[in-house]
Design a protein around this motif. Structure first.
Motif, PDB file in Angstrom:
ATOM      1  N   SER A  89       1.049  -1.064  -0.112  1.00  0.00           N
ATOM      2  CA  SER A  89       0.138   0.018   0.074  1.00  0.00           C
ATOM      3  C   SER A  89       0.982   1.289  -0.037  1.00  0.00           C
ATOM      4  N   ASP A  90       0.264   2.470  -0.104  1.00  0.00           N
ATOM      5  CA  ASP A  90       0.966   3.511  -0.235  1.00  0.00           C
ATOM      6  C   ASP A  90       1.831   3.855   1.079  1.00  0.00           C
ATOM      7  N   GLY A  91       1.108   3.542   2.143  1.00  0.00           N
ATOM      8  CA  GLY A  91       1.657   3.944   3.494  1.00  0.00           C
ATOM      9  C   GLY A  91       2.930   2.987   3.793  1.00  0.00           C
ATOM     10  N   GLU A  92       2.589   1.213   3.429  1.00  0.00           N
ATOM     11  CA  GLU A  92       3.674   0.433   3.317  1.00  0.00           C
ATOM     12  C   GLU A  92       4.903   1.040   2.700  1.00  0.00           C
ATOM     13  N   ALA A  93       4.818   1.493   1.254  1.00  0.00           N
ATOM     14  CA  ALA A  93       5.854   1.780   0.634  1.00  0.00           C
ATOM     15  C   ALA A  93       6.623   2.816   1.091  1.00  0.00           C
ATOM     16  N   ALA A  94       5.998   3.572   1.793  1.00  0.00           N
ATOM     17  CA  ALA A  94       6.788   4.705   2.487  1.00  0.00           C
ATOM     18  C   ALA A  94       7.485   4.343   3.580  1.00  0.00           C
TER      19      ALA A  94
END
Ligand SMILES: [Zn+2]
Length: 175
Positions: A89-94
């Motif tokens: 997810s975007d949050g995980e990628a960050a």
């Protein structure tokens, strides 16, 4: 150099090659059974055994590669099973990339690496997202061959792990 030294080095290398062959076989066997060897090791430690751990928390495990291609060769694993970066997810990628950046900075300051290459392999029918961090030191070979240098037994693991861990903790406490 005495006889003992001349004899023991190749013997050590043979033992190391055997261990590595056994490990690869174990990984293949788990894959055949449809088991992710990284998830399995995160749960049981039975695949890799004792490792040189730089950092471990609920989300990440960062260790020295036990068969390094270069000194300081580090493996960063995101613990939840993701096949590759496309499943983040975007949050995980960050979170994952921020962790990569922190470890890269720690490797640079602790070991005097000029740059750190980041590689994410995605082989196999089952793949668990992880990143290989390969330091390049002043005067080292550049280019993709850096990623394919011959693997060697890990030497000075305790010292290296302490150095990187120390730098990482210092960086984290500054934030
Ligand atoms: Zn997994």
């Amino acid at each position: 150099m005495g006889m003992a030294t001349e004899k023991s080095a190749p013997e050590k290398l043979e033992k190391w090659k055997r261990e590595r062959r056994d490990l690869l076989q174990r990984i293949q066997e788990l894959r055949r059974q449809g088991i992710c060897y990284i998830c399995q090791d995160l749960k049981t430690k039975e695949v890799f055994g004792e490792q040189h751990i730089i950092w471990e928390d609920d989300e990440f495990r960062v260790v020295l590669d036990r068969y390094p291609r270069v000194e300081g060769h580090t493996i960063l694993t995101y613990k939840p099973h993701r096949e590759d970066v496309s499943e983040l997810s975007d949050g995980e990628a960050a979170a994952v990339f921020q962790m990569c950046v922190k470890v890269v900075k720690a490797i640079k300051s602790a070991l005097g690496a000029e740059k750190v290459y980041i590689l994410s392999m995605c082989d196999g029918p089952i793949n668990h997202l992880n990143f290989q961090l390969l330091p390049r030191y002043p005067g080292n070979l550049m280019g993709y061959r850096r990623l394919a240098m011959e693997r060697r037994p890990l030497e000075h693991g305790d010292e290296t792990v302490n150095q990187i861990r120390g730098a990482l903790r210092r960086n984290m406490s500054k934030e």
